[in-house]
Motif scaffolding. Sequence first.
Motif, mmCIF file in Angstrom:
data_model
loop_
_atom_site.group_PDB
_atom_site.id
_atom_site.type_symbol
_atom_site.label_atom_id
_atom_site.label_comp_id
_atom_site.label_asym_id
_atom_site.label_seq_id
_atom_site.Cartn_x
_atom_site.Cartn_y
_atom_site.Cartn_z
ATOM 1 N N ASP A 95 61.023 53.710 -31.954
ATOM 2 C CA ASP A 95 61.715 54.703 -31.135
ATOM 3 C C ASP A 95 60.854 55.308 -30.025
ATOM 4 O OD1 ASP A 95 63.881 54.306 -32.798
ATOM 5 O OD2 ASP A 95 63.605 56.165 -33.916
ATOM 6 N N SER A 96 59.541 55.191 -30.122
ATOM 7 C CA SER A 96 58.709 55.959 -29.194
ATOM 8 C C SER A 96 57.557 55.178 -28.561
ATOM 9 C CB SER A 96 58.146 57.187 -29.916
ATOM 10 O OG SER A 96 57.330 56.783 -30.996
ATOM 11 N N ILE A 99 57.138 55.848 -24.796
ATOM 12 C CA ILE A 99 56.760 57.244 -24.551
ATOM 13 C C ILE A 99 55.294 57.470 -24.925
ATOM 14 C CG2 ILE A 99 57.214 59.630 -25.255
ATOM 15 C CD1 ILE A 99 60.181 58.709 -25.618
ATOM 16 N N VAL A 106 53.683 62.365 -31.281
ATOM 17 C CA VAL A 106 54.788 62.003 -32.163
ATOM 18 C C VAL A 106 54.430 62.513 -33.551
ATOM 19 C CG1 VAL A 106 56.137 60.132 -33.178
ATOM 20 C CG2 VAL A 106 55.436 60.002 -30.781
ATOM 21 N N ILE A 115 59.204 64.025 -30.967
ATOM 22 C CA ILE A 115 58.415 63.557 -29.833
ATOM 23 C C ILE A 115 58.253 64.692 -28.828
ATOM 24 C CG2 ILE A 115 58.308 61.928 -27.920
ATOM 25 C CD1 ILE A 115 60.236 60.126 -29.635
ATOM 26 N N ARG A 117 56.477 65.118 -25.107
ATOM 27 C CA ARG A 117 55.795 64.456 -23.992
ATOM 28 C C ARG A 117 54.599 65.277 -23.525
ATOM 29 N NH1 ARG A 117 58.687 60.348 -21.453
ATOM 30 N NH2 ARG A 117 60.823 60.135 -22.203
#
Length: 122
Positions: A95-96, A99, A106, A115, A117
Motif C-alpha cells: 500500500d505504501s 510513498i 509508515v 502513513i 508524508r
Amino acid sequence: MRFLADMGVDLRIVKWLRERGHDAVHLREERLHRMSDNAIFEKADIEQRIILTFDLDFGEIIALSGGRMVSVVLFRLRNTRTFHVMERLKKALEDSAQILEQGAIVVVEEGRHRIRRLPLGA
C-alpha cells in the motif's frame, strides 16, 4: 527498495526482503549494533535507505531533522513474532511503497497501517 533494519528487527526479515528483490541490510551484519539512533538516521540518509524499527525515538528524530526525507517503517505490534511482522510489512509495502520512496513514516499496527508524508507539518 533499500532498507536498513534496526537492532530490534529480526535478521530473518532482512533475508525475507532480499528474497523479494529488495536491497536490505541489518545493523548487526555490519557490526553496528551499538550505533546511536541519530547515527542510524544519518546512515539511512546517506545511503538512501528506509529505516525498519520498533523504536519510537525515530519519530522525534524525524521531527527534529529539519525536513530531511528519511523514510521510516515503525512497527507498533503486540505480536512481534517474525512471521507476523513479515505479514504486516508485506501489506504495508503493498500500500505504501511509492510513498516511502518519496518520504514517509509508515506506522504498522495489528490491524492497519498509517502513513504520514514527509516533511512533517507540510
